[in-house]
Design a protein around this motif. Structure first.
Motif, PDB file in Angstrom:
ATOM      1  N   ASN A  72      37.283 -66.274  -2.669  1.00  0.00           N
ATOM      2  CA  ASN A  72      36.712 -66.174  -4.017  1.00  0.00           C
ATOM      3  C   ASN A  72      37.271 -64.985  -4.774  1.00  0.00           C
ATOM      4  O   ASN A  72      37.458 -65.054  -5.997  1.00  0.00           O
ATOM      5  N   ARG A  73      37.560 -63.914  -4.090  1.00  0.00           N
ATOM      6  CA  ARG A  73      38.064 -62.721  -4.786  1.00  0.00           C
ATOM      7  C   ARG A  73      39.578 -62.804  -5.007  1.00  0.00           C
ATOM      8  O   ARG A  73      40.085 -62.329  -6.041  1.00  0.00           O
ATOM      9  N   ARG A 122      34.352 -65.150   1.042  1.00  0.00           N
ATOM     10  CA  ARG A 122      34.368 -64.002   0.148  1.00  0.00           C
ATOM     11  C   ARG A 122      35.800 -63.607  -0.230  1.00  0.00           C
ATOM     12  O   ARG A 122      36.072 -63.260  -1.381  1.00  0.00           O
ATOM     13  N   THR A 141      38.245 -54.856  -1.045  1.00  0.00           N
ATOM     14  CA  THR A 141      38.097 -55.544  -2.328  1.00  0.00           C
ATOM     15  C   THR A 141      39.038 -54.966  -3.385  1.00  0.00           C
ATOM     16  O   THR A 141      39.610 -55.712  -4.189  1.00  0.00           O
ATOM     17  N   LYS A 142      39.224 -53.653  -3.385  1.00  0.00           N
ATOM     18  CA  LYS A 142      40.137 -53.058  -4.367  1.00  0.00           C
ATOM     19  C   LYS A 142      41.580 -53.484  -4.082  1.00  0.00           C
ATOM     20  O   LYS A 142      42.348 -53.779  -5.004  1.00  0.00           O
ATOM     21  N   ARG A 175      41.555 -65.547  -5.319  1.00  0.00           N
ATOM     22  CA  ARG A 175      41.774 -66.534  -6.380  1.00  0.00           C
ATOM     23  C   ARG A 175      43.162 -67.177  -6.348  1.00  0.00           C
ATOM     24  O   ARG A 175      43.617 -67.730  -7.336  1.00  0.00           O
ATOM     25  N   SER A 183      46.143 -59.668  -5.847  1.00  0.00           N
ATOM     26  CA  SER A 183      46.006 -60.951  -6.556  1.00  0.00           C
ATOM     27  C   SER A 183      46.722 -60.921  -7.897  1.00  0.00           C
ATOM     28  O   SER A 183      47.158 -61.968  -8.398  1.00  0.00           O
ATOM     29  N   ILE A 214      42.506 -56.290  -2.572  1.00  0.00           N
ATOM     30  CA  ILE A 214      42.640 -57.701  -2.943  1.00  0.00           C
ATOM     31  C   ILE A 214      42.871 -57.838  -4.445  1.00  0.00           C
ATOM     32  O   ILE A 214      43.699 -58.640  -4.894  1.00  0.00           O
ATOM     33  N   ASP A 215      42.150 -57.054  -5.236  1.00  0.00           N
ATOM     34  CA  ASP A 215      42.327 -57.127  -6.684  1.00  0.00           C
ATOM     35  C   ASP A 215      43.760 -56.784  -7.083  1.00  0.00           C
ATOM     36  O   ASP A 215      44.352 -57.450  -7.952  1.00  0.00           O
TER      37      ASP A 215
END
Length: 962
Positions: A334-335, A331, A302-303, A337, A309, A305-306
């Motif tokens: 959605n993260r 998931r 998740t980190k 984007r 993105s 992906i942030d």
């Protein structure tokens, strides 16, 4: 000082067509240089590295065995996007002349490469320790990137340039298993190539590739990235790979929490900046099934992906996730984007959706693509497979045909062996599991219920063939029944059937016990594609380690590819199901396994004899039938388990007999194969610790003349009933439940124990134990059911029967069990006359089932003195002068009290006297060691005393045998 910008102008090295408006990107080069008549061996040192401007680092090194004294390498790390090979050669030449004192370079051959290729000739560790790479990292703001490349095994790199032959991208795409989706994307890429010098550079889309096998998805990713690079969508051919899944198994996850924090600190904006203008392949999901995942790995995902993105127009991202991971894909989308194109494997044509000609045409095209010549055998194999309406996978046809074709051409000597491997008629296949289930003895209801479950699967498949949506249902089951009723074997066959039907991939039986300590997650992982069989499952209800919650969660998470079977007694399974509502919603089928009948036990025994290649005469068969008729009802040795134990014991008896009776001419096959009556009779005997038979001990009881006669009559009746059944004569069944009524200490418990022994010795009861309960133990339906299950094949003795709860549930449950277990359990209710009569009048069902009421009268004074002498002998003491007279006086007085204790009263008085004797001897003798045995064992009259309060005591019931 080198003027880098001047060199840029001097060599005209701006790559406008690719990156005029892009920020600088990280690139790595390696140059091979030669210098005429110049020894360069001393170049490789920490002091020779060269910083050029703020975004270029050069360092020379040599490689043993490569070239001569005039050859060396130059590694280059650059953060410029406008550096051409010509400009790089000029910079290297200028640095060699001005800084390294090499003025006569003959050639410089530089190529773009990976970080590892740039540094591996001297070793990344050596470079790092010499401060070259660390200084370069700080200079180029790439410390995070270099750390990931050098110090982890989850982050690596490769170059995609020239990985696919130019002009062959579309053809290469069509050779992958992603041909449809990949070809469509390549056509879009080719159709919209950015113009040179375009004012705005963007990456319109990113990619999400579904795949489980790198050998399948990596070629497709290479084709995709090469297509983007050739058509100006990518500036660099450099691709990074981040295998996030592996973080959960890496050294970063195995250490302290600080390790994870240190790793997470590497995923930041500086890393994102270092990745600009490159591609990154992010692999995740193999260890994430939605409910179960590695927290560390997912946090890293998740980190990352942030960060990615935020740089969606500067870093080309390709996510790789497992096939069918719909929730995970949502998931990620959605993260992230940003637009994602799914690249999915081609959907293989289903054979049942095609005619045979259509399927044959597909196989012919595939054969021609592989330069194989289709023949009649291809059609024959296809026709044989398509006779099965459920057949769907054309790959199986092609694999079989191509294997046979190539073997025939290259290794003809092995053709018959390969042919036999594919031809079911050419090899001895194991007996079909479904047929083996049908051939099991008995279990008609079980087989019917199993068939009903399989019909659900069949009808769902038919619905799919018709284009309808299958109706989902839980595949989990509960097998309910006593031990030895075939639950494990049926589960094993059921697993094989589900594999044969294509419902499970493995079809193994993975066994666990509810009483053991085991890891739920590991058990389900082991049972993936198979059946997880939990015997004695009810024991899980008594654990407090959270196992049930984990177990129910796994039943849900693994429901598509794992079948759970909970096994145990019906009442116990119900208790387990009731302890957590999650069980009931996940178990669709409850299958009852009844006890085997006497005839079924005999059939099982005969089957074991036949399979072992043994023979039995009719006398031996009759002996086995007799033992099986009265055995195998006790819970821990029942049903098929009892039959197997009897058979194995009979084999042992036969072998002992043969070893003692070896014939002069030696053993013959017939002699070794014969099971005789004496073998089976000896195998069925129980070792007895009693010197007298049960009837002899009953006759020797003190007093109770009328009771002895009545009991003996009942035992004779039951013995005759058994003889009639053994002779094949139908005999009416009369319940033998009894009521023993009288005061405490009148021998009720001892008589019940002897009844159990007599009925076992005479073959009426299979177990012949006396299971002793008090009425308060039977407080609800469950407790009553468990007591009767415990007493199967025995006598259930309920003392203080008046304490059974006076409610409809308890009395109804008692009457029901007395009926259901009437051939396996004899119930004896014991207590005071008035209270027992009140209990039996509480439900009319008692009157028809408890036909024998025995009144146990109080012992006479003489009988109680006989009991006193008997007990003294058993306790190894003698009675001194005046003791009998003194005790008789106690008895006479005690009889005046209500509910006199009879034999129990005498026992209490004797035990108190033994304690008093000990105290007296210590007072009278300072040293006990010199006393003779007569003094130590003799009880004197002064040792005996009695207080009325002793009447309130109520130790265990006793009987008294002369």
């Amino acid at each position: 000082m080198i003027d880098f910008e001047g060199l840029v102008c001097e060599y005209g090295i701006c790559q406008k067509q690719h990156a005029e408006h892009l920020e600088d990107l990280m690139r790595f080069y390696r140059a091979v240089c030669t210098a005429e008549d110049h020894n360069v061996r001393g170049l490789a040192s920490a002091t020779t590295w060269k910083e050029v401007g703020k975004d270029l680092v050069l360092f020379p090194y040599t490689q043993r065995g490569f070239g001569g004294d005039d050859s060396f390498f130059v590694g280059v790390i650059s953060a410029r996007n406008d550096l051409t090979r010509e400009a790089l050669s000029g910079i290297i030449r200028r640095v060699c002349e001005d800084d390294w004192d090499i003025a006569d370079l003959e050639s410089i051959n530089s190529v773009e490469c990976t970080f590892n290729k740039c540094t591996d000739q001297v070793g990344a560790t050596a470079l790092y320790s010499s401060d070259i790479v660390s200084r370069a990292a700080r200079l180029l703001h790439a410390e995070e990137l270099f750390t990931l490349l050098m110090r982890t095994k989850v982050f690596w790199e490769y170059t995609i340039k020239d990985a696919i032959p130019a002009g062959g991208l579309l053809g290469a795409a069509q050779k992958t298993i992603y041909s449809e989706a990949l070809s469509q994307e390549i056509e879009r890429v080719v159709a919209c190539v950015p113009e040179a010098g375009h004012a705005h550079h963007i990456l319109p889309v990113h990619y999400l590739v579904e795949g489980n096998n790198p050998n399948d998805y990596q070629p497709a990713i290479d084709v995709l990235l090469e297509s983007l690079y050739e058509n100006n969508r990518l500036v660099s051919s450099h691709a990074y790979v981040f295998e996030v899944d592996k973080l959960g198994r890496s050294e970063w996850a195995r250490g302290a929490a600080a390790n994870e924090d240190n790793f997470m600190a590497l995923i930041n904006g500086a890393l994102g900046d270092a990745l600009k203008s490159s591609s990154i392949i992010v692999k995740y999901g193999q260890d994430d099934d939605g409910s179960n995942f590695n927290k560390f790995a997912y946090q890293a995902l998740t980190k990352l992906i942030d960060e990615l993105s935020e740089r969606g127009d500067e870093i080309q991202v390709v996510f790789v996730v497992p096939e069918g991971s719909g929730d995970l894909q949502v998931r990620i989308k959605n993260r992230f984007r940003l637009p994602l194109i799914r690249i999915v494997p081609d959907e293989a044509p289903k054979a049942f959706d095609l005619t045979e000609d259509e399927a044959h045409a597909i196989l012919v095209r595939r054969a021609e693509a592989d330069s194989l010549e289709p023949d009649d055998e291809l059609r024959r194999i296809l026709h044989r497979r398509m006779e099965d309406r459920s057949f769907s996978n054309l790959d199986e046809v092609y694999d079989e045909w191509s294997k046979l074709t190539l073997t025939r051409s290259v290794f003809p000597q092995y053709l018959s062996i390969v042919q036999a491997a594919y031809d079911s008629d050419g090899a001895a296949a194991p007996v079909d599991a479904r047929k083996r289930l049908e051939e099991m003895i008995g279990l008609a209801g079980v087989k019917r219920q199993i068939e009903d479950v399989l019909l659900r699967f069949k009808m769902n498949k038919e619905a799919a063939f018709a284009g309808l949506k299958p109706q989902p249902f839980s595949m989990h089951l509960a097998f309910q029944g006593a031990p030895g009723t075939g639950k494990t074997e049926v589960a094993r066959l059921y697993a094989e059937i589900l594999k044969d039907e294509g419902i499970l991939s493995e079809g193994r039986l993975i066994m666990r016990s509810g009483t053991g300590a085991w890891n739920v997650q590991e058990a389900f992982a082991e049972a993936k594609g198979s059946v997880l069989f939990v015997d004695e499952a009810y024991a899980m209800a008594s654990t407090s380690d959270g196992r049930i919650a984990d177990f129910i969660a796994c039943m849900e998470n693994y429901r598509r590819d794992t079948v759970v079977i909970l096994a145990g007694y019906k009442n116990s399974i119900n208790r387990l199901i009731d302890c957590n509502p999650g069980f009931r919603s996940r178990i669709s089928f409850f299958i009852d396994f009844p006890d085997y009948s006497q005839e079924e036990k005999m059939q099982i025994f005969q089957l074991m004899v036949d399979r072992a290649g043994l023979t039995m005469a009719e006398e031996a068969r009759s002996a086995a039938r007799d033992i099986l008729a009265r055995g195998g009802t006790q819970a821990d040795e029942g049903n098929g388990r009892f039959v197997r134990n009897l058979f194995e014991s009979a084999i042992g008896q036969q072998q002992r007999r043969l070893s003692r009776q070896k014939p002069e001419g030696g053993y013959t096959k017939e002699l070794l194969a014969e099971l005789r009556e004496e073998d089976i009779v000896a195998a069925g005997k129980r070792e007895s610790v009693h010197q007298l038979s049960g009837r002899e001990e009953l006759a020797g009881l003190i007093g109770l003349a009328e009771i002895k006669q009545l009991v003996s009559d009942r035992m004779d009746y039951m013995k005759v009933q058994k003889a009639k059944r053994d002779a094949g004569i139908k005999a009416p069944f009369i319940p033998m439940h009894m009521a023993f009524k009288g005061n405490p200490g009148t021998g009720k418990t001892e008589v019940a124990r002897l009844i159990a022994r007599i009925l076992r010795e005479e073959g009426v009861l299979s177990v012949g134990e006396c299971k002793e309960y008090i009425g308060a133990d039977l407080w609800n339906t469950l407790a009553i059911n468990l007591a009767f299950e415990d007493a199967k094949g025995s006598v259930l003795f309920v003392d203080e029967a008046y304490s059974i709860p006076k409610n409809a549930e308890a009395t109804a449950a008692l009457v029901a069990c007395m009926e259901n277990y009437r051939e396996d359990v004899i119930v004896v209710f014991a207590g005071y006359t008035r209270e027992v009569d009140q209990l039996l009048s509480a439900n009319p069902g008692f009157a028809s089932r408890v036909k024998f009421h025995l009144e146990f009268a109080d012992y006479t004074e003489d009988e109680l003195l006989q009991i006193l002498n008997l007990l003294a002998g058993k306790m190894h003491v003698t009675l001194g002068e005046g003791v009998p007279e003194k005790v008789r006086g106690f008895v006479r007085e005690a009889r005046k009290e209500s509910r006199f204790g009879n034999g129990r009263f005498v026992r209490n008085v004797l035990e108190d006297a033994i304690v008093a004797q000990g105290a007296r001897l210590v007072r009278e003798h300072s040293a006990l060691g010199g006393l003779d045995s007569d003094v130590l064992t003799r009880l004197e009259a002064e040792d005996f005393s009695w207080q009325p309060k002793r009447l309130e005591d109520a130790p265990a019931s006793v009987g008294f045998t002369a």
